[in-house]
Enzyme design. Structure first.
Site, short mmCIF file in Angstrom:
data_model
loop_
_atom_site.label_atom_id
_atom_site.label_comp_id
_atom_site.label_asym_id
_atom_site.label_seq_id
_atom_site.Cartn_x
_atom_site.Cartn_y
_atom_site.Cartn_z
N LYS A 34 -15.14 10.45 -5.30
CA LYS A 34 -14.76 10.80 -3.93
C LYS A 34 -14.11 12.18 -3.88
O LYS A 34 -13.41 12.56 -4.82
CB LYS A 34 -13.77 9.68 -3.54
CG LYS A 34 -13.12 9.72 -2.25
CD LYS A 34 -12.21 8.51 -2.10
CE LYS A 34 -10.83 8.78 -2.65
NZ LYS A 34 -9.80 7.87 -2.18
N LYS A 83 -7.73 15.00 -2.69
CA LYS A 83 -6.69 16.05 -2.71
C LYS A 83 -6.28 16.37 -4.13
O LYS A 83 -5.79 17.45 -4.42
CB LYS A 83 -5.45 15.55 -1.96
CG LYS A 83 -5.66 15.28 -0.50
CD LYS A 83 -4.45 14.56 0.08
CE LYS A 83 -4.65 14.18 1.53
NZ LYS A 83 -3.64 13.27 2.06
N LYS A 106 -4.75 4.65 -9.03
CA LYS A 106 -3.67 5.64 -9.07
C LYS A 106 -2.72 5.39 -10.23
O LYS A 106 -2.23 6.33 -10.85
CB LYS A 106 -2.88 5.62 -7.76
CG LYS A 106 -3.62 6.32 -6.64
CD LYS A 106 -2.68 6.76 -5.55
CE LYS A 106 -3.43 7.52 -4.47
NZ LYS A 106 -2.67 7.71 -3.25
P1 TYM Z 1 -5.02 9.75 2.94
O1 TYM Z 1 -3.90 10.64 3.28
O2 TYM Z 1 -5.44 9.61 1.52
O3 TYM Z 1 -6.31 10.16 3.75
C1 TYM Z 1 -6.28 10.37 5.15
C2 TYM Z 1 -7.57 9.85 5.77
O4 TYM Z 1 -8.68 10.52 5.19
C3 TYM Z 1 -9.65 9.57 4.73
N1 TYM Z 1 -10.31 10.11 3.54
C4 TYM Z 1 -11.63 10.25 3.41
N2 TYM Z 1 -12.65 9.96 4.25
C5 TYM Z 1 -13.90 10.24 3.83
N3 TYM Z 1 -14.17 10.79 2.60
C6 TYM Z 1 -13.19 11.09 1.73
N4 TYM Z 1 -13.45 11.64 0.55
C7 TYM Z 1 -11.84 10.81 2.13
N5 TYM Z 1 -10.63 10.98 1.52
C8 TYM Z 1 -9.72 10.54 2.40
C9 TYM Z 1 -8.83 8.33 4.39
O5 TYM Z 1 -9.63 7.17 4.41
C10 TYM Z 1 -7.80 8.34 5.50
O6 TYM Z 1 -8.31 7.73 6.66
N6 TYM Z 1 -3.14 5.13 3.08
C11 TYM Z 1 -3.64 6.20 3.90
C12 TYM Z 1 -2.63 6.73 4.91
C13 TYM Z 1 -2.01 5.69 5.78
C14 TYM Z 1 -2.63 5.02 6.87
C15 TYM Z 1 -1.63 4.18 7.42
C16 TYM Z 1 -3.91 5.03 7.40
C17 TYM Z 1 -0.72 5.26 5.71
N7 TYM Z 1 -0.48 4.36 6.69
C18 TYM Z 1 -1.89 3.33 8.50
C19 TYM Z 1 -4.17 4.19 8.49
C20 TYM Z 1 -3.16 3.36 9.03
C21 TYM Z 1 -4.00 7.37 2.98
O7 TYM Z 1 -3.54 7.48 1.88
O8 TYM Z 1 -4.77 8.30 3.57
#
Ligand code: TYM
Length: 343
Positions: free
Chosen positions: A206, A209, A122
């Site tokens: 991947k 968003k 990032k």
């Molecule tokens: P975020 O908002 O990027 O994504 C949310 C969830 O979606 C999953 N994900 C994917 N899974 C499969 N293929 C993909 N291409 C893909 N893109 C995203 C992510 O693995 C995630 O589970 N850091 C985390 C948010 C967070 C969090 C937490 C998660 C903050 N605190 C505590 C678990 C526990 C994030 O940026 O997710």
């Protein structure tokens, strides 16, 4: 339940996960995470959090952040999470997250955070310009999970390294303060045939968003026509569908579409390969498109309905924050006592 190694009782199971309100919720978020949230609510007490504090590690326009926060909440509801039996809330509404994150800023080591691949991706070449929050992001994530002594964390593959760090932080806190087993070491739950959904335009990156091309992802609020168009345009190679799982692993775009189909149809990759081996992508894409529309279009429609009058969404968040705080506050009281803060 007992923890066999030391005869102390195992911690009560609790699920926590979070999704950032940064717009463009997509099929990867759904298949890698949100759909599993729905299944887990049958077995566990769950907290599902819209992580707005994480979102601001990069610039967010205030009015857009508010809309995206409601949109993720609407997606949770539209996908079937029950806000009465489970807790849905936004992170900034519960002070324990920021408080415990500060404590973890003082537990985690710079070197640990410097190894995080997501930060490197990032921040790119401009690390000196990245916010301090982006660097410390995984500490806040550990705080999210541990403020509730959560034991299980459903996520996509890309969050695995952050969860390993969370376990290291929990362990170091417990050791440093001589508080054995105070924090549990949470288990990642990375489940299903689509834990890493790839871009529809490039099987090597991947689905995300932030991809500049909207055709690279299927958004949860895309309508049926758009879903079908994006699948039709998805990149493939010129050969027919693979004959074996081994062959699929050498053909990233084919492998990705097979994984998506398998997850949507709740089948294994192997079953999908058997069903479509040697057939043309045109035929496969037609079936994939029908399946994706059948699963996703109702979710998109329900999200739109909820967003048109977001009072219900706001009520869910408010009620969830109160219930989340009621769990986190006594845990934070213990944390403060353990550290030696005068109260
Ligand atoms: P975020 O908002 O990027 O994504 C949310 C969830 O979606 C999953 N994900 C994917 N899974 C499969 N293929 C993909 N291409 C893909 N893109 C995203 C992510 O693995 C995630 O589970 N850091 C985390 C948010 C967070 C969090 C937490 C998660 C903050 N605190 C505590 C678990 C526990 C994030 O940026 O997710």
């Amino acid at each position: 339940m007992e923890n066999k190694s030391n005869n102390r009782p195992a911690p009560a199971p609790r699920v926590f996960s979070g999704v950032q309100p940064t717009g463009n919720l997509h099929l990867g978020n759904y298949l890698g995470a949100i759909r599993n949230f729905v299944t887990l609510q049958e077995t566990y007490d769950c907290l599902y959090c819209v992580v707005d504090l994480h979102a601001i590690t990069v610039w967010q326009e205030p009015s857009v952040l508010a809309r995206h926060t409601r949109e993720v909440t609407a997606a949770f509801l539209a996908c079937g999470i029950d806000p009465k039996t489970q807790i849905i809330f936004n992170q900034s509404a519960v002070p324990a997250h920021a408080e415990l994150a500060w404590v973890f800023n003082c537990v985690a080591r710079m070197g640990w955070l410097g190894r995080m691949t997501q930060f490197k991706d990032k921040a790119g070449k401009h690390q000196q310009n990245a916010s301090v929050g982006l660097f410390a992001y995984p500490n806040l994530m550990a705080a999210d999970i541990l403020a509730y002594k959560s034991t299980h964390v459903p996520v996509g593959e890309d969050q695995k390294q952050h969860l390993e760090l969370c376990r290291d932080i929990a362990q170091k806190f417990n050791n440093d303060f001589d508080a054995p087993d105070f924090f549990p070491l949470p288990e990642p739950l990375i489940q299903g045939p689509a834990t890493r959904v790839m871009s529809l335009r490039d099987g090597a990156v991947k689905m995300s968003k932030s991809d500049k091309s909207d055709n690279a992802r299927i958004n949860l609020n895309d309508n049926a026509d758009l879903i079908a168009k994006k699948i039709r345009k998805a990149k493939t190679d010129p050969r027919p569908l693979p004959e074996s799982e081994e062959e699929a692993t050498t053909r990233p775009e084919a492998d990705n579409l097979i994984g998506i189909y398998a997850a949507l149809a709740r089948q294994s990759r192997g079953d999908v390969i058997q069903q479509f081996a040697g057939r043309s992508f045109a035929a496969f894409k037609n079936e994939l498109s029908d399946l994706a529309v059948a699963v996703l279009a109702p979710i998109g429609e329900e999200m739109s309905r909820l967003m048109a009058a977001p009072d219900h969404v706001d009520d869910v968040l408010r009620d969830g924050a109160l219930r989340a705080a009621a769990i986190a506050t006594p845990i934070m009281d213990d944390v403060k006592r353990i550290i030696g803060f005068v109260r």
